[in-house]
Design a protein around this motif. Structure first.
Motif, PDB file in Angstrom:
ATOM      1  N   VAL A 104     -42.970 -40.596   7.687  1.00 31.48           N
ATOM      2  CA  VAL A 104     -41.838 -41.371   8.204  1.00 31.48           C
ATOM      3  C   VAL A 104     -41.019 -41.953   7.052  1.00 31.48           C
ATOM      4  O   VAL A 104     -39.786 -41.879   7.046  1.00 31.48           O
ATOM      5  N   ALA A 105     -41.705 -42.523   6.058  1.00 33.56           N
ATOM      6  CA  ALA A 105     -40.999 -43.096   4.910  1.00 33.56           C
ATOM      7  C   ALA A 105     -40.240 -42.025   4.134  1.00 33.56           C
ATOM      8  O   ALA A 105     -39.088 -42.231   3.734  1.00 33.56           O
ATOM      9  N   ASN A 106     -40.881 -40.867   3.910  1.00 29.53           N
ATOM     10  CA  ASN A 106     -40.204 -39.773   3.202  1.00 29.53           C
ATOM     11  C   ASN A 106     -38.963 -39.322   3.956  1.00 29.53           C
ATOM     12  O   ASN A 106     -37.906 -39.089   3.359  1.00 29.53           O
ATOM     13  N   ILE A 140     -39.338 -41.288  -3.213  1.00 26.71           N
ATOM     14  CA  ILE A 140     -39.721 -39.881  -3.375  1.00 26.71           C
ATOM     15  C   ILE A 140     -38.965 -39.012  -2.383  1.00 26.71           C
ATOM     16  O   ILE A 140     -38.509 -37.903  -2.716  1.00 26.71           O
ATOM     17  N   GLY A 141     -38.800 -39.507  -1.152  1.00 23.74           N
ATOM     18  CA  GLY A 141     -38.014 -38.768  -0.167  1.00 23.74           C
ATOM     19  C   GLY A 141     -36.581 -38.586  -0.611  1.00 23.74           C
ATOM     20  O   GLY A 141     -35.937 -37.583  -0.275  1.00 23.74           O
ATOM     21  N   ALA A 142     -36.065 -39.553  -1.387  1.00 21.90           N
ATOM     22  CA  ALA A 142     -34.700 -39.471  -1.906  1.00 21.90           C
ATOM     23  C   ALA A 142     -34.646 -38.789  -3.272  1.00 21.90           C
ATOM     24  O   ALA A 142     -33.606 -38.805  -3.937  1.00 21.90           O
ATOM     25  N   ALA A 143     -35.785 -38.233  -3.719  1.00 25.88           N
ATOM     26  CA  ALA A 143     -35.890 -37.514  -5.000  1.00 25.88           C
ATOM     27  C   ALA A 143     -35.662 -38.436  -6.197  1.00 25.88           C
ATOM     28  O   ALA A 143     -35.165 -37.997  -7.242  1.00 25.88           O
ATOM     29  N   LYS A 144     -36.041 -39.710  -6.083  1.00 24.21           N
ATOM     30  CA  LYS A 144     -35.915 -40.667  -7.190  1.00 24.21           C
ATOM     31  C   LYS A 144     -37.326 -41.026  -7.671  1.00 24.21           C
ATOM     32  O   LYS A 144     -37.854 -42.093  -7.381  1.00 24.21           O
ATOM     33  N   THR A 145     -37.921 -40.119  -8.411  1.00 16.49           N
ATOM     34  CA  THR A 145     -39.316 -40.280  -8.795  1.00 16.49           C
ATOM     35  C   THR A 145     -39.522 -41.394  -9.817  1.00 16.49           C
ATOM     36  O   THR A 145     -40.565 -42.048  -9.812  1.00 16.49           O
ATOM     37  N   ASP A 146     -38.577 -41.621 -10.711  1.00 17.04           N
ATOM     38  CA  ASP A 146     -38.713 -42.702 -11.693  1.00 17.04           C
ATOM     39  C   ASP A 146     -38.735 -44.055 -10.995  1.00 17.04           C
ATOM     40  O   ASP A 146     -39.521 -44.944 -11.356  1.00 17.04           O
ATOM     41  N   ASN A 178     -49.675 -37.676 -13.636  1.00 19.52           N
ATOM     42  CA  ASN A 178     -50.258 -36.657 -12.757  1.00 19.52           C
ATOM     43  C   ASN A 178     -50.511 -37.163 -11.339  1.00 19.52           C
ATOM     44  O   ASN A 178     -51.301 -36.572 -10.605  1.00 19.52           O
ATOM     45  N   TRP A 179     -49.861 -38.248 -10.960  1.00 17.61           N
ATOM     46  CA  TRP A 179     -50.166 -38.869  -9.669  1.00 17.61           C
ATOM     47  C   TRP A 179     -49.350 -38.305  -8.513  1.00 17.61           C
ATOM     48  O   TRP A 179     -49.682 -38.516  -7.349  1.00 17.61           O
ATOM     49  N   MET A 180     -48.273 -37.586  -8.786  1.00 19.10           N
ATOM     50  CA  MET A 180     -47.427 -37.049  -7.719  1.00 19.10           C
ATOM     51  C   MET A 180     -47.810 -35.611  -7.385  1.00 19.10           C
ATOM     52  O   MET A 180     -48.093 -34.825  -8.272  1.00 19.10           O
ATOM     53  N   LYS A 181     -47.787 -35.319  -6.097  1.00 21.72           N
ATOM     54  CA  LYS A 181     -47.993 -33.956  -5.610  1.00 21.72           C
ATOM     55  C   LYS A 181     -46.804 -33.603  -4.723  1.00 21.72           C
ATOM     56  O   LYS A 181     -46.903 -33.527  -3.504  1.00 21.72           O
ATOM     57  N   LEU A 182     -45.660 -33.431  -5.354  1.00 23.44           N
ATOM     58  CA  LEU A 182     -44.440 -33.265  -4.581  1.00 23.44           C
ATOM     59  C   LEU A 182     -44.417 -31.982  -3.782  1.00 23.44           C
ATOM     60  O   LEU A 182     -43.689 -31.869  -2.805  1.00 23.44           O
ATOM     61  N   GLU A 183     -45.230 -31.020  -4.178  1.00 22.26           N
ATOM     62  CA  GLU A 183     -45.261 -29.789  -3.394  1.00 22.26           C
ATOM     63  C   GLU A 183     -45.892 -30.007  -2.038  1.00 22.26           C
ATOM     64  O   GLU A 183     -45.745 -29.185  -1.143  1.00 22.26           O
ATOM     65  N   LYS A 184     -46.565 -31.166  -1.891  1.00 22.17           N
ATOM     66  CA  LYS A 184     -47.172 -31.462  -0.591  1.00 22.17           C
ATOM     67  C   LYS A 184     -46.179 -32.133   0.350  1.00 22.17           C
ATOM     68  O   LYS A 184     -46.474 -32.371   1.505  1.00 22.17           O
ATOM     69  N   ALA A 185     -45.026 -32.498  -0.180  1.00 21.75           N
ATOM     70  CA  ALA A 185     -44.045 -33.182   0.654  1.00 21.75           C
ATOM     71  C   ALA A 185     -43.574 -32.256   1.761  1.00 21.75           C
ATOM     72  O   ALA A 185     -43.597 -31.039   1.647  1.00 21.75           O
ATOM     73  N   ALA A 186     -43.112 -32.866   2.844  1.00 20.62           N
ATOM     74  CA  ALA A 186     -42.658 -32.072   3.977  1.00 20.62           C
ATOM     75  C   ALA A 186     -41.497 -31.189   3.578  1.00 20.62           C
ATOM     76  O   ALA A 186     -40.542 -31.628   2.951  1.00 20.62           O
ATOM     77  N   GLU A 187     -41.592 -29.912   3.925  1.00 16.68           N
ATOM     78  CA  GLU A 187     -40.525 -28.994   3.607  1.00 16.68           C
ATOM     79  C   GLU A 187     -39.556 -28.914   4.778  1.00 16.68           C
ATOM     80  O   GLU A 187     -39.964 -28.905   5.942  1.00 16.68           O
ATOM     81  N   PRO A 188     -38.248 -28.819   4.510  1.00 16.23           N
ATOM     82  CA  PRO A 188     -37.304 -28.709   5.617  1.00 16.23           C
ATOM     83  C   PRO A 188     -37.483 -27.400   6.357  1.00 16.23           C
ATOM     84  O   PRO A 188     -37.868 -26.398   5.777  1.00 16.23           O
TER      85      PRO A 188
END
Length: 479
Positions: free
Chosen positions: A84-86, A312-318, A449-459
């Motif tokens: 939901v947050a993403n 992260i949902g907005a692609a602002k990882t920093d 190494n804490w992010m696994k962005l490939e696990k994020a929901a894909e459109p």
């Protein structure tokens, strides 16, 4: 109803101070909510301690089994919260609504399933704890009443998680306050038989807990239905296997993590039970006092999960990493203060529950040890929330498996039983496990190494079979 996104628009500030204010704005309602949620268990233990230590041990053993149920419910909530947050971070409110309802389908399924398990296997499950016959009989009564209607527990976990994922930490807080006030009053009346109610002892405590959870479920549904972004849509109640797969891919490691923790807890609880009912009761009381500090950490973890998840949902990882660091430092500071309180006032806290000098001494020793590792616990809890926001539930799962089964359970036996250190050894073992996991999470975080962005929901590239005319525009926009 004013949700978090509206609040963020009002105070969005790129400065360090602005970020800290935002974390506090989200964390404080979550801390209050967690405190009142925990208050249910605290009140039960406090009231039942006036009846006898066998009742305290029975409820403690039952809660150890219930914690396994909670692991599943929490995992569904974690997955839904993050998705939901993403989605909202990516300005995709329709997707957030849909996946939130799909999570509720899972909540109902597992709530009914655990209720059936309790109906048929309540006593055999409690027998795994190695309880004395008297404690086992009392525990079975409490377990059946509280856990057969597990669906209310499950729904509360996921409904609250959906609201928090949408940034509304206030509504779950309000619900928590209301149901806990009612629980405390009803529990007192049913346990001791006052105000015209029958004296029911441990059964009364269980009934009060169930009644408060039923009310909590209804209130949370009310807040969901008044949320612009989460109000239910009839078409979204159809099972969507793509969304279910997303929830499972993120929730399964989270569930495994908590299951490793709770199963390991049952093992080392068995070691503590072997030290005597009074020692186990002291351990349970100390845990119920220490949990006040835990709730601060979980409040900041909630804020970090929401903020990092949306970034992260907005692609602002920093920006996500910045919120994770700030939330961890803020939690560390507050939990260090609470740790000092546990260290210096543990004996006094124990005296509120019992007049047994030996039990009070054991409680005081346990809380002194606990106070020393609260800063590490702050880092562990908050960074776990950050990892979850980054769709990385696997690494915390592995750490928990090693920490609980190799370090904690092993050292509880070695220090507490083999070396004869008793409850002191038990709590030192717990502290060493926490330090190990906090350190591993921190090192991995620093290395990036804490992010696994490939696990994020894909459109989605095309509409799923359940797409209706009402949702077609959202589908076209890759929801």
């Amino acid at each position: 109803m004013e949700g978090k996104n509206e609040i963020l628009q009002k105070i969005r500030d790129p400065s360090l101070t602005g970020k800290m204010k935002l974390i506090l704005l989200l964390a404080l309602p979550a801390v209050i909510e967690n405190f009142f949620q925990t208050f249910i268990g605290f009140v039960d233990v406090y009231f039942l301690s006036k009846i006898g230590l066998a009742e305290v041990s029975a409820v403690g053993a039952t809660n150890a089994i219930l914690a396994i149920y909670f692991a599943v419910f929490m995992a569904i909530g974690v997955a839904s919260n993050i998705r939901v947050a993403n989605a909202l971070g990516a300005n995709n409110a329709e997707r957030a609504r849909h996946i939130g309802q799909q999570a509720l389908i899972l909540a109902v399924l597992f709530g009914v399933l655990t209720g059936v398990v309790t109906l048929f296997f309540a006593r055999p499950l409690l027998m795994l704890m190695g309880l004395e016959e008297q404690v086992l009989d009392i525990g079975e009564i409490y377990f059946r009443i509280v856990a057969i209607p597990s669906i209310f527990m499950s729904l509360m976990f996921v409904l609250s998680a959906n609201l928090r994922g949408a940034g509304d930490t206030r509504s779950p807080m309000k619900v928590s306050i209301i149901i806990n006030v009612i629980h405390a009053a009803l529990g007192y009346a049913l346990i001791f038989g006052v105000w015209g109610f029958p004296e029911m002892g441990v059964a009364g405590a269980a009934l009060a807990t169930v009644a408060s959870r039923l009310l909590g479920t209804l209130l949370l549904i009310y807040y969901i239905q008044h949320s612009e972004k989460l109000a239910f849509k009839k078409s979204y109640w159809q099972v969507d296997w793509l969304h279910q797969k997303e929830l499972a891919s993120l929730g399964s490691p989270a569930a495994a993590e908590v299951l490793f923790m709770r199963a390991g807890q049952i093992v080392y609880f068995g070691f503590i039970v072997s030290l005597g009912t009074d020692v186990f009761a002291a351990h349970q009381i100390a845990g119920n006092v220490e949990v006040i500090s835990y709730m601060v950490g979980y409040g900041f973890a909630t804020a970090v999960t929401i903020l990092a998840g949306q970034q992260i949902g907005a692609a602002k990882t920093d920006a996500a990493a910045t919120y994770a660091k700030l939330g961890s430092w803020m939690a560390l500071g507050l939990m260090s203060v609470l740790g000092a309180f546990l260290f210096f006032f543990g004996d006094w806290a124990g005296s509120l529950f019992t007049e047994d000098a030996a039990v009070i001494n054991n409680i005081g020793i346990a809380l002194k040890v606990s106070g020393a590792f609260q800063p590490f616990l702050a880092v562990l809890i908050t960074l776990t929330g950050a990892y979850q926001a980054a769709n990385n539930t696997t690494f915390p799962m592995y750490l928990t498996a090693v920490g609980m089964w190799v370090i904690r359970a092993g050292l509880v036996y070695f220090l507490g039983i083999y070396l004869g250190w008793g409850l002191t050894g038990v709590w030192i073992a717990i502290g060493i496990d926490i330090i190990f996991r906090a350190g591993a999470l921190t090192i991995n975080f620093i290395r990036g190494n804490w992010m696994k962005l490939e696990k994020a929901a894909e459109p989605k590239t095309e509409c799923h079979p359940q797409t209706t005319k009402e949702t077609m525009s959202a589908c076209v926009n890759n929801y």
